[in-house]
Design a protein around this motif. Structure first.
Motif, PDB file in Angstrom:
ATOM      1  N   GLU A 224      40.809  47.471  26.051  1.00  0.00           N
ATOM      2  CA  GLU A 224      42.366  46.769  26.008  1.00  0.00           C
ATOM      3  C   GLU A 224      42.841  47.518  24.969  1.00  0.00           C
ATOM      4  OE1 GLU A 224      44.155  42.451  24.196  1.00  0.00           O
ATOM      5  OE2 GLU A 224      42.045  42.483  25.243  1.00  0.00           O
ATOM      6  N   ASP A 225      42.521  47.800  23.790  1.00  0.00           N
ATOM      7  CA  ASP A 225      43.165  48.479  22.715  1.00  0.00           C
ATOM      8  C   ASP A 225      43.678  49.979  23.433  1.00  0.00           C
ATOM      9  OD1 ASP A 225      43.722  48.981  19.558  1.00  0.00           O
ATOM     10  OD2 ASP A 225      42.301  50.619  20.277  1.00  0.00           O
ATOM     11  N   ALA A 226      42.731  50.860  24.049  1.00  0.00           N
ATOM     12  CA  ALA A 226      43.030  52.007  24.539  1.00  0.00           C
ATOM     13  C   ALA A 226      44.555  51.886  25.267  1.00  0.00           C
ATOM     14  CB  ALA A 226      42.034  52.556  25.249  1.00  0.00           C
TER      15      ALA A 226
ATOM     16  N   GLY B  19      48.737  48.171  36.238  1.00  0.00           N
ATOM     17  CA  GLY B  19      48.282  47.351  37.547  1.00  0.00           C
ATOM     18  C   GLY B  19      46.685  47.727  37.802  1.00  0.00           C
ATOM     19  N   VAL B  20      46.526  47.266  39.080  1.00  0.00           N
ATOM     20  CA  VAL B  20      45.244  47.265  39.685  1.00  0.00           C
ATOM     21  C   VAL B  20      45.095  48.278  40.845  1.00  0.00           C
ATOM     22  CG1 VAL B  20      44.434  45.073  38.566  1.00  0.00           C
ATOM     23  CG2 VAL B  20      45.214  45.376  41.175  1.00  0.00           C
ATOM     24  N   ILE B  21      43.712  48.977  41.087  1.00  0.00           N
ATOM     25  CA  ILE B  21      43.664  49.808  42.112  1.00  0.00           C
ATOM     26  C   ILE B  21      42.254  48.887  42.773  1.00  0.00           C
ATOM     27  CG2 ILE B  21      42.543  51.993  43.163  1.00  0.00           C
ATOM     28  CD1 ILE B  21      45.310  52.319  41.808  1.00  0.00           C
ATOM     29  N   ILE B  22      42.625  48.573  44.271  1.00  0.00           N
ATOM     30  CA  ILE B  22      41.637  47.873  44.703  1.00  0.00           C
ATOM     31  C   ILE B  22      40.792  48.587  45.583  1.00  0.00           C
ATOM     32  CG2 ILE B  22      41.364  45.913  46.552  1.00  0.00           C
ATOM     33  CD1 ILE B  22      43.909  44.556  45.394  1.00  0.00           C
TER      34      ILE B  22
ATOM     35  N   GLU C  54      47.751  40.817  33.349  1.00  0.00           N
ATOM     36  CA  GLU C  54      48.434  39.661  32.985  1.00  0.00           C
ATOM     37  C   GLU C  54      48.668  39.556  31.464  1.00  0.00           C
ATOM     38  OE1 GLU C  54      47.097  37.269  36.903  1.00  0.00           O
ATOM     39  OE2 GLU C  54      46.404  36.652  34.852  1.00  0.00           O
ATOM     40  N   LYS C  55      47.454  39.961  30.825  1.00  0.00           N
ATOM     41  CA  LYS C  55      47.706  39.801  29.417  1.00  0.00           C
ATOM     42  C   LYS C  55      48.390  40.663  28.783  1.00  0.00           C
ATOM     43  CE  LYS C  55      44.598  39.517  25.199  1.00  0.00           C
ATOM     44  NZ  LYS C  55      43.157  39.652  24.593  1.00  0.00           N
ATOM     45  N   LEU C  56      48.240  41.983  29.164  1.00  0.00           N
ATOM     46  CA  LEU C  56      49.250  43.065  28.433  1.00  0.00           C
ATOM     47  C   LEU C  56      50.631  43.125  29.144  1.00  0.00           C
ATOM     48  CD1 LEU C  56      46.715  45.926  28.263  1.00  0.00           C
ATOM     49  CD2 LEU C  56      47.133  44.156  26.436  1.00  0.00           C
ATOM     50  N   ASP C  57      51.026  42.581  30.447  1.00  0.00           N
ATOM     51  CA  ASP C  57      52.172  42.283  30.679  1.00  0.00           C
ATOM     52  C   ASP C  57      53.058  43.551  30.589  1.00  0.00           C
ATOM     53  OD1 ASP C  57      54.165  40.761  31.979  1.00  0.00           O
ATOM     54  OD2 ASP C  57      55.014  39.841  30.047  1.00  0.00           O
TER      55      ASP C  57
END
Length: 273
Positions: A122-124, A174-177, A166-169
């Motif tokens: 998260e920090d990175a 985004g996500v890779i599925i 969602e937290k970093l908004d």
């Protein structure tokens, strides 16, 4: 569920044909009518970043993503900073290659503290997102199957990836599925719907039974047990209509003639995705 009737959304992830460098892979895609390619940094480096970018521009092929960034957790602050610096270089490379997406494999814990490692991830991301915005690159968190938690990523479910996004908004996160990593999850369809608006990529292969190898055990679409078309329909319904990368790590497939693999990829893509 509606079938795909052409190859418009097909992208060859470069890992599927391990023997080809960037030039050979792009030329193979052009011969086969595959309009997009997912490039890997190590193979780009062998060809040269500037040369690969030139080939991309002259060929007209679309680069669906660059893999990979990430690998954030480390035992020392100096190591963590070095990895963040490397990810900044990856963002620059993605921009040079005219792709919009850098795929992130977030990395394992350097010790037994999984939660601390997730906090390092998260920090990175917080540090990297301004640089990604500056270069118009989206960072795609790819959750891996839990069997890779010990050596490849502490992000092992789509729910975790969604929660982080969602937290970093941030519009550049985004996500890779990847079907190979998420097919088993009882909440996968709920989580795909939750990811609506921040899906940056969809990858396909198949899960063979028994799995022949942890890393090199992915199957060609249709040879395993993943309900690929249902997953693709869910991703479509969630609003993602971009390239679908075929990403297969399998020595048996790597041993096949490369053009034969491309022909099989194209046929199986239409038949099963």
């Amino acid at each position: 569920m509606q079938e795909l009737t052409n190859l418009t959304r097909l992208s060859l992830n470069q890992a599927t044909i391990d023997s080809w460098d960037a030039r050979a892979a792009i030329e193979g895609c052009l011969r086969t009518g595959i309009p997009s390619i997912g490039l890997w940094r190590d193979k780009v480096a062998k060809t040269g970043l500037a040369e690969t970018a030139r080939i991309v521009r002259e060929s007209g092929i679309k680069v669906s993503s660059l893999c990979r960034g990430g690998w954030f957790p480390a035992a020392t602050a100096a190591e963590r900073q070095a990895r963040i610096d490397d990810n900044r270089r990856a963002i620059e490379e993605a921009a040079e290659l005219q792709t919009a997406v850098l795929v992130l494999v977030c990395g394992p814990a350097p010790d037994r503290d999984m939660q601390a490692a997730r906090e390092m991830v998260e920090d990175a991301l917080i540090q990297l997102l301004p640089y990604a915005r500056k270069h118009n690159i989206a960072l795609g968190i790819e959750p891996l199957h839990p069997m890779y938690a010990g050596d490849r990523s502490v992000i092992t479910s789509l729910a975790e990836a969604n929660q982080l996004v969602e937290k970093l908004d941030d519009a550049n996160l985004g996500v890779i599925i990847d079907a190979f990593h998420v097919w088993w999850d009882s909440s996968v369809y709920e989580q795909i719907a939750r990811a609506s608006g921040h899906i940056l990529g969809f990858h396909v292969s198949d899960w063979l039974v028994p799995l022949p190898d942890v890393l090199l055990g992915r199957g060609m679409m249709g040879d395993g047990i993943i309900e690929l078309r249902k997953l693709r329909h869910a991703v479509d319904t969630a609003g993602y209509h971009g390239p679908i990368e075929v990403e297969i790590f399998n020595q048996s497939i790597w041993n096949m003639p490369a053009d034969q693999v491309l022909d099989l990829v194209s046929k199986r893509f239409l038949a099963h995705v």
